[in-house]
Design a protein around this motif. Sequence first.
Motif, mmCIF file in Angstrom:
data_model
loop_
_atom_site.group_PDB
_atom_site.id
_atom_site.type_symbol
_atom_site.label_atom_id
_atom_site.label_comp_id
_atom_site.label_asym_id
_atom_site.label_seq_id
_atom_site.Cartn_x
_atom_site.Cartn_y
_atom_site.Cartn_z
ATOM 1 N N ALA A 138 56.796 98.098 57.119
ATOM 2 C CA ALA A 138 57.220 98.419 58.595
ATOM 3 C C ALA A 138 57.734 97.064 59.253
ATOM 4 C CB ALA A 138 56.256 99.017 59.469
ATOM 5 N N VAL A 139 56.859 96.109 58.885
ATOM 6 C CA VAL A 139 57.366 94.611 59.516
ATOM 7 C C VAL A 139 58.504 94.160 58.863
ATOM 8 C CG1 VAL A 139 56.719 92.212 59.758
ATOM 9 C CG2 VAL A 139 54.988 93.797 59.956
ATOM 10 N N ALA A 140 58.649 94.419 57.440
ATOM 11 C CA ALA A 140 59.679 94.006 56.762
ATOM 12 C C ALA A 140 61.044 94.833 57.333
ATOM 13 C CB ALA A 140 59.683 94.172 55.422
ATOM 14 N N LEU A 141 61.030 96.214 57.770
ATOM 15 C CA LEU A 141 62.096 96.749 58.175
ATOM 16 C C LEU A 141 62.475 96.116 59.540
ATOM 17 C CD1 LEU A 141 60.882 100.532 57.435
ATOM 18 C CD2 LEU A 141 62.709 99.015 56.405
ATOM 19 N N VAL A 142 61.509 95.787 60.486
ATOM 20 C CA VAL A 142 61.955 95.540 61.786
ATOM 21 C C VAL A 142 62.439 94.030 61.437
ATOM 22 C CG1 VAL A 142 60.978 94.314 63.922
ATOM 23 C CG2 VAL A 142 59.986 96.516 62.836
ATOM 24 N N MET A 143 62.081 93.038 60.447
ATOM 25 C CA MET A 143 62.711 91.823 60.374
ATOM 26 C C MET A 143 64.300 92.109 60.002
ATOM 27 S SD MET A 143 59.798 89.978 58.482
ATOM 28 C CE MET A 143 60.676 88.114 58.425
ATOM 29 N N LEU A 144 64.341 93.069 59.070
ATOM 30 C CA LEU A 144 65.754 93.498 58.556
ATOM 31 C C LEU A 144 66.570 93.883 59.722
ATOM 32 C CD1 LEU A 144 67.421 93.767 55.819
ATOM 33 C CD2 LEU A 144 66.574 95.893 55.779
ATOM 34 N N TRP A 145 66.033 94.545 60.466
ATOM 35 C CA TRP A 145 66.910 95.312 61.541
ATOM 36 C C TRP A 145 67.427 94.191 62.469
ATOM 37 C CZ3 TRP A 145 69.217 99.804 62.649
ATOM 38 C CH2 TRP A 145 69.409 100.140 64.178
ATOM 39 N N PHE A 146 66.458 93.264 62.839
ATOM 40 C CA PHE A 146 66.847 92.202 63.838
ATOM 41 C C PHE A 146 67.550 90.801 62.992
ATOM 42 C CE2 PHE A 146 63.835 94.610 66.194
ATOM 43 C CZ PHE A 146 64.786 94.782 67.444
#
Length: 276
Positions: A138-146
């Motif tokens: 989930a953290v990786a997905l947020v980093m990817l999104w931003f």
Amino acid sequence: MAEPLKTLKATHAKTDVQKDAFILRQLVTRDFKRKYRRSALGVVWSVLNPLLMMIVMAVVFSTIFAQGRNGSVSPEMYPLYLIVGNVTFAVMSDSTSQALMSIIDNSSLLKKVKVHRYVFPVQKVLFSLVNFGFSLVAVALVMLWFRVMPTWHLIWLPVGLVLLMLFCMGLGLMLSALTVFFRDIMHLWSVVITAWTYFTPIFWTDDYIHAMPSVVQVLMYGNPMYNYLNFMRQIFLWQTNPEPITIAMCAGWAIVMIAIGYAVFHKFEHKFILYI
């Protein structure tokens, strides 16, 4: 005569370690299957839960806490600030809340099988580590999104996790031992966790600490979870090496807590069978 005796003791010690490792794997696997039994999405919830919590908290608190007094966290980075703090705090919260009942919940097993008692609270901490691993998706997905690209500073992650695990294990050992004799702890701990949540900068930034009285500031900076959250945010969000004072505080709390937890657990464990 002394040499064969020493070899025999070493063999027994190795066997005990292998036995404990086997039991830990079985218990972690059992809890993992039990948690996601009859769930349509299964392990995906370990990714969805922190994401959904981040979205809710970001909507509620972004306009209030995102920029802080000095603008230390931009509104665009606030969701990442939130999710890193949330999943890190959840490791402590979930592992200790489960560990405090671990001896009582496994009372039937303890009465039938000869096993080291510390295995049960330690297993709960290891299970929370498995959940943390899925939460990192989930953290990786947020980093990817931003569009926040990971840097080499993430090599510090194993260090932070080891220190956090030791802290949680010490706390879990202490709580599990005391709960056997004082069942009120299971109710009190939920209150402590709630207070600890608001006392830790999960959704608010540490800029607000500067406006607090000096005594409160000392308590805030000494808060173990403040330091562990700060460690994780420095490598994920700020993408820097953890500050020496942060590493020292995390290591200090880990050593102190594992020492206290082991001492309390070792002192009372021989009486468990009389109270469970």
